[in-house]
Design a protein around this motif. Structure first.
Motif, mmCIF file in Angstrom:
data_model
loop_
_atom_site.group_PDB
_atom_site.id
_atom_site.type_symbol
_atom_site.label_atom_id
_atom_site.label_comp_id
_atom_site.label_asym_id
_atom_site.label_seq_id
_atom_site.Cartn_x
_atom_site.Cartn_y
_atom_site.Cartn_z
ATOM 1 N N ALA A 30 72.717 115.982 11.062
ATOM 2 C CA ALA A 30 71.839 115.535 9.980
ATOM 3 C C ALA A 30 72.476 114.353 9.256
ATOM 4 O O ALA A 30 73.136 114.504 8.227
ATOM 5 N N ASN A 31 72.292 113.189 9.801
ATOM 6 C CA ASN A 31 72.800 111.957 9.203
ATOM 7 C C ASN A 31 72.134 110.784 9.901
ATOM 8 O O ASN A 31 71.600 110.923 11.002
ATOM 9 N N PHE A 32 72.163 109.629 9.245
ATOM 10 C CA PHE A 32 71.733 108.432 9.942
ATOM 11 C C PHE A 32 72.735 108.160 11.059
ATOM 12 O O PHE A 32 73.929 108.430 10.917
ATOM 13 N N SER A 33 72.251 107.663 12.164
ATOM 14 C CA SER A 33 73.100 107.453 13.323
ATOM 15 C C SER A 33 74.348 106.654 12.971
ATOM 16 O O SER A 33 74.282 105.647 12.258
ATOM 17 N N SER A 34 75.494 107.152 13.433
ATOM 18 C CA SER A 34 76.814 106.525 13.251
ATOM 19 C C SER A 34 77.405 106.743 11.863
ATOM 20 O O SER A 34 78.519 106.287 11.596
ATOM 21 N N GLN A 35 76.693 107.426 10.965
ATOM 22 C CA GLN A 35 77.255 107.711 9.652
ATOM 23 C C GLN A 35 77.942 109.077 9.641
ATOM 24 O O GLN A 35 77.862 109.839 10.588
ATOM 25 N N MET A 36 78.636 109.379 8.543
ATOM 26 C CA MET A 36 79.418 110.594 8.438
ATOM 27 C C MET A 36 78.552 111.846 8.530
ATOM 28 O O MET A 36 77.439 111.889 8.013
ATOM 29 N N SER A 37 79.071 112.876 9.197
ATOM 30 C CA SER A 37 78.355 114.139 9.311
ATOM 31 C C SER A 37 78.256 114.829 7.950
ATOM 32 O O SER A 37 79.000 114.518 7.020
ATOM 33 N N SER A 38 77.340 115.790 7.851
ATOM 34 C CA SER A 38 77.016 116.405 6.557
ATOM 35 C C SER A 38 77.479 117.856 6.478
ATOM 36 O O SER A 38 77.236 118.648 7.391
ATOM 37 N N LEU A 39 78.108 118.195 5.345
ATOM 38 C CA LEU A 39 78.567 119.564 5.111
ATOM 39 C C LEU A 39 77.734 120.273 4.047
ATOM 40 O O LEU A 39 77.885 121.462 3.830
ATOM 41 N N CYS A 40 76.864 119.531 3.363
ATOM 42 C CA CYS A 40 75.925 120.118 2.396
ATOM 43 C C CYS A 40 74.689 119.244 2.387
ATOM 44 O O CYS A 40 74.700 118.124 2.910
ATOM 45 N N ILE A 41 73.611 119.740 1.789
ATOM 46 C CA ILE A 41 72.351 118.999 1.900
ATOM 47 C C ILE A 41 72.375 117.681 1.133
ATOM 48 O O ILE A 41 71.634 116.755 1.466
ATOM 49 N N ASN A 42 73.216 117.568 0.129
ATOM 50 C CA ASN A 42 73.306 116.301 -0.607
ATOM 51 C C ASN A 42 73.912 115.196 0.250
ATOM 52 O O ASN A 42 73.680 114.012 -0.003
ATOM 53 N N ASP A 43 74.689 115.568 1.254
ATOM 54 C CA ASP A 43 75.322 114.581 2.123
ATOM 55 C C ASP A 43 74.303 113.786 2.928
ATOM 56 O O ASP A 43 74.595 112.681 3.379
ATOM 57 N N PHE A 44 73.128 114.355 3.159
ATOM 58 C CA PHE A 44 72.117 113.615 3.928
ATOM 59 C C PHE A 44 70.850 113.383 3.092
ATOM 60 O O PHE A 44 69.732 113.409 3.600
ATOM 61 N N SER A 45 71.041 113.126 1.816
ATOM 62 C CA SER A 45 69.908 112.937 0.897
ATOM 63 C C SER A 45 68.996 111.791 1.341
ATOM 64 O O SER A 45 67.795 111.799 1.066
ATOM 65 N N GLY A 46 69.550 110.807 2.021
ATOM 66 C CA GLY A 46 68.746 109.688 2.492
ATOM 67 C C GLY A 46 67.711 110.072 3.531
ATOM 68 O O GLY A 46 66.758 109.325 3.773
ATOM 69 N N LEU A 47 67.892 111.238 4.147
ATOM 70 C CA LEU A 47 66.947 111.702 5.162
ATOM 71 C C LEU A 47 65.862 112.606 4.588
ATOM 72 O O LEU A 47 64.865 112.877 5.261
ATOM 73 N N HIS A 48 66.047 113.097 3.362
ATOM 74 C CA HIS A 48 65.177 114.141 2.828
ATOM 75 C C HIS A 48 63.693 113.800 2.924
ATOM 76 O O HIS A 48 62.876 114.640 3.313
#
Length: 250
Positions: free
Chosen positions: A171-189
């Motif tokens: 759950a991240n934009f391609s090539s970006q850091m992986s996510s350990l909580c939902i806030n880490d991928f807020s850009g995808l929400h």
């Protein structure tokens, strides 16, 4: 008359633009918080997936985005959501070792089931030949597929309830850091149909190790290779080489 039509067209375009701006400003989508009883969360997630939705959910390593692997439309959405290169394959996730044999071919028959019981469930991805029943439009450029059975009760119950594989990637934009909580991928929400919030994955050093993702390996008859080290490389080598006597290549 022409002016009235132009005004109507302009008004329609303006309303469309306003709606788009509102979606961009409000990145929220439905969120389910996991508790000890996963039943409701599983059923709500199943409903979304059966309607070709894309969901974010926790695994035993990092948060992932998932859809039905058999739905070409949903798989295409995952690539668009992440901005992922279409040439990069996506793994599948199943709930039990027995399911591996339906969607992927066992690496070698005599030992395969007992060996797979030693590595699954866990933070690993086994690359193997796909079977004909798997969606031919999933990773269409290769005869191989990565198979996961995460050591996470919710996602395994979900896969078992669906009785078909999930297409699963981080759950991240391609090539970006992986996510350990939902806030880490807020850009995808705003691009998702549902978020399953299982809290922080791991703690301290364990969390940072989890960010490496699953260890990816491939078995070739009496040998194996590590394709990606991931977070369980050493343990995987011990199991495959020291316990099962397979030769580590590379």
């Amino acid at each position: 008359m022409l002016r009235t039509i132009s005004q109507k067209v302009l008004s329609t375009k303006l309303r469309t633009q306003i709606k788009a701006m509102k979606r961009a400003m409000d990145p929220s989508c439905p969120v389910i918080k996991l508790n000890k009883d996963y039943k409701d969360a599983v059923e709500r997630t199943v409903d979304v997936l059966k309607n070709e939705g894309v969901v974010a959910l926790p695994t035993d390593t990092v948060y992932g985005v998932a859809c039905l692997a058999q739905s070409t439309k949903a798989v295409e959405r995952i690539y668009k959501i992440k901005g992922r290169d279409l040439s990069k394959p996506i793994a599948i996730c199943v709930g039990e070792v027995k399911d591996v044999y339906k969607w992927g071919q066992a690496p070698f028959s005599a030992k395969s089931e007992a060996l797979l019981d030693d590595v699954f469930p866990g933070p690993v991805t086994m690359v193997t030949k796909r079977t004909d029943v798997l969606n031919p439009n999933l990773n269409s450029g290769t005869e191989l597929v990565g198979v996961r059975i995460p050591d996470h009760e919710f996602i395994r119950e979900l896969a078992n309830r669906l009785e078909e594989p999930l297409a699963l990637t981080s759950a991240n934009f391609s090539s970006q850091m992986s996510s350990l909580c939902i806030n880490d991928f807020s850009g995808l929400h705003s691009r998702l149909d549902l978020i399953v919030d299982g809290g922080l994955i791991g703690t301290g050093v364990q969390s940072e190790s989890s960010r490496k993702g699953s260890t990816v390996f491939k078995i070739n008859s009496d040998s194996f290779e590590i394709i990606r080290e991931g977070c369980a490389c050493d343990a995987t080598i011990v199991t495959l080489r020291d316990k099962w006597g397979l030769t580590l290549l590379g």
